[in-house]
Scaffold this active site. Structure first.
Site, short mmCIF file in Angstrom:
data_model
loop_
_atom_site.label_atom_id
_atom_site.label_comp_id
_atom_site.label_asym_id
_atom_site.label_seq_id
_atom_site.Cartn_x
_atom_site.Cartn_y
_atom_site.Cartn_z
N GLU A 21 0.88 -1.17 0.00
CA GLU A 21 0.00 0.00 0.00
C GLU A 21 0.91 1.21 0.00
OE1 GLU A 21 -1.24 3.22 0.87
OE2 GLU A 21 -1.56 2.54 2.93
N CYS A 26 -2.20 8.44 3.55
CA CYS A 26 -2.15 8.12 2.14
C CYS A 26 -3.50 8.31 1.45
CB CYS A 26 -1.68 6.68 1.96
SG CYS A 26 -2.72 5.47 2.81
#
Length: 612
Positions: free
Chosen positions: A305, A340
């Site tokens: 990720e 993020c």
């Protein structure tokens, strides 16, 4: 290897991995210095005679070192976690991994009841130390109680745990599968699909959501029956220290299930010398590539990720007030932009730009007034948190230069105290702030003529280079525009008329695409990633007789008759396949038809008896 270790120590990676087989040349080092976005130290390279802020690598610094465990297991001790670092000796990492592999080889994690007991332990760990976690989040990130409840220890995390507990038994169950020709030649035969644990999992978790992302990764891996080696970031010192103690002291989890490695670059390099059965990493793109390469040496499945620059489309058909309110909240309240999933920049149609900017400034003043910047007695600054390090604060502030225009804020920064004030800037494709993920409380505004212009901007500057965002956001009431944007811009996830909150939905997968990540997890998708699904064919036909049609056809010597028979049988699925479409109808009509026939048959019998 000393050179590699020194590079990691200097850079302070969020990912903490380096493949021992990776040859680092002069160009590689320069690439590291410009690409890593997550460090807390300053990098000095003679190649350019320039000091680089390793805080430009903040996005990648998930686990350079971990904190040592305390021997005191009571709850009072957890409220004041140790803040010193005690590195795991290099010589003990190999035996630690071997111990984990040996333990997993006993299959003690396979039973359903054991897995549930460990998930219950994770639940108790969060519940019993709820207040202590809130304190550590405040000390590490400068965030208040509401942030901790919403993003770390509240309903979202509890919901994931409850969802896994409610569905684990069905996830673990063996599923019967149909067996087509010619596999079913030797009847009776059946096929089944069973999820098995992959084995020993390496989990590298970041500092920006230290509790949620550590517990979520553990939840998915443990639910799938794996033994875990966890490496957390040293940047969130207090939270990592507390988690290290709680995960390893045996109070909540079986000591065989989770093991923690503390340390820096040398420990990270040593870790990647060893084989793992599955790797999960959250961090930056460049370090993700290194992790992936290290795992590829052993053909290890890897979940990455990696984040990226998340665009927000604001069209003329948007509710401007609603868009401004939610974008501002998602940019500042979500760990001061250090997530993020935060909005990175807005693509605003020219016809509504002034109205949108005015609405943004209004919400900034309302939610995060300048008067709150001076800070509270507990060290927090209103509802605006802190940067993770001084270096990262300096890096974020430096992104606002002459290539962009400040339209809100830009003042009141206090980098020595890790504070960056909320700021809005007007930018272009050439602006410094548009080159890399911002990862801070600065929102960039890019003006576009229309939706097509916004799509073209993303495609030409990012999508065409494989730089797909982790999250795609859009604000518009037009379903046509929504579909057009979603079809045109690849992304890991997407939210329409909202931001951030979609990532808490455990019913859908979360993960990136292209440079924003590899693979997905959460809920059933996380269980699937950490599991190996093994298909099995089980026969109960032990015939060896030559007159058995299956034996006659399968085994040599072959002749034209066998070929003809095999071809003929191969066509049966083509003939009977369409008949499957009438099965649902037949299931409804068949009882009615049979009942009617029996009724009339009974009537006929009675008439025969009467006239008998």
């Amino acid at each position: 290897m000393k050179f590699v270790a020194s590079l990691f120590i200097t850079v302070g990676l969020r990912s903490n991995h380096l493949s021992p087989s990776l040859a680092l040349n002069y160009r590689s080092v320069r690439c590291f210095t410009t690409a890593f976005r997550s460090s807390s130290t300053t990098l000095s390279l003679s190649s350019s005679s320039k000091r680089y802020n390793a805080a430009t690598m903040i996005r990648s610094d998930s686990s350079t070192s971990l904190l040592s465990s305390s021997t005191d297991n009571n709850n009072e001790a957890t409220s004041s976690p140790p803040t010193t670092l005690r590195y795991t000796p290099i010589s003990s990492i190999g035996p630690l991994i071997n111990e984990a592999r040996t333990s997993h080889g006993t299959h003690f994690t396979y039973p359903y009841q054991f897995r549930i007991s460990q998930i219950n332990g994770l639940e108790r760990l969060i519940h019993d130390n709820h207040d202590a976690f809130i304190k550590t989040i405040q000390r590490d990130l400068g965030q208040g109680d509401m942030y901790a409840e919403a993003f770390e220890v509240g309903a979202a995390l509890q919901g994931r745990i409850n969802y896994t507990k409610s569905n684990l038994k069905s996830w673990m169950a063996t599923q019967p599968k149909s067996t087509p020709f010619p596999t079913n030649l030797n009847i009776p035969v059946h096929s089944e699909l069973t999820p098995y644990p992959r084995g020993v999992a390496l989990l590298i978790t970041p500092w920006n959501l230290p509790i949620t992302l550590t517990i979520t990764a553990l939840l998915d891996a443990i639910a799938a029956g794996n033994v875990c080696i966890v490496k957390m970031s040293e940047k969130c010192v207090h939270t990592t220290s507390l988690l290290t103690e709680l995960l390893t002291n045996g109070t909540y989890l079986d000591e065989r299930v989770v093991k923690v490695v503390n340390g820096g670059a040398e420990q990270a390099t040593e870790l990647l010398r060893h084989r793992f059965d599955v790797v999960s990493y959250t961090g930056g793109e460049m370090v993700g590539r290194i992790v992936n390469e290290a795992a590829a040496k052993y053909l290890t499945p890897t979940l990455l990720e990696l984040g990226g620059k998340n665009p927000v489309f604001v069209t003329k058909n948007a509710d401007i007030e609603c868009a401004a309110m939610r974008i501002v909240w998602g940019k500042i309240s979500a760990n001061t932009g250090q997530m993020c999933i935060c909005p990175d920049y807005c693509l605003v149609e020219e016809s509504v730009k002034e109205e949108f900017v005015e609405a943004l400034c209004k919400r900034m003043d309302e939610f995060y007034p300048v008067s709150s910047y001076t800070g509270n007695s507990d060290g927090s600054r209103g509802d605006v948190g802190k940067m993770i390090t001084v270096e990262h604060a300096e890096r974020v502030v430096s992104m606002v230069d002459s290539t962009c225009k400040v339209i809100y804020g830009g003042e009141h920064h206090d980098t020595k105290e890790r504070f960056v004030a909320p700021t809005i800037v007007e930018a272009t494709a050439d602006s410094t702030i548009m080159k890399d993920e911002i990862f801070g409380p600065i929102l960039a505004i890019v003006t576009v003529p229309d939706v097509d212009g916004a799509i073209e901007y993303v495609q030409s500057n990012f999508s065409s280079k494989g730089k797909h965002p982790l999250c795609l956001y859009m604000f518009t009431k037009s379903k046509t525009e929504q579909q057009k944007i979603m079809d045109s811009i690849p992304s890991g996830t997407c939210a329409v008329n909202d931001v951030i909150k979609h990532s808490a939905n455990y019913n859908v997968p979360f993960g990136g695409i292209g440079t924003s990540g590899l693979g997905a997890y959460y809920g059933k998708f996380g269980f699937d990633f950490f599991s190996h699904y093994r298909g099995s064919l089980i026969l109960k036909n032990h015939s060896t007789l030559k007159w058995d049609p299956a034996v006659w056809m399968q085994f040599p010597p072959y002749n034209d008759k066998k070929v003809f028979a095999f071809r003929s049988l191969s066509k049966l699925p083509l003939i009977f396949g369409p008949l499957k479409k009438i099965v649902p109808v037949a299931k409804v009509l068949l009882p009615f038809v049979v009942g009617t026939m029996l009724f009339w048959a009974g009537m006929m019998v009675e008439r025969l008896k009467f006239f008998g």
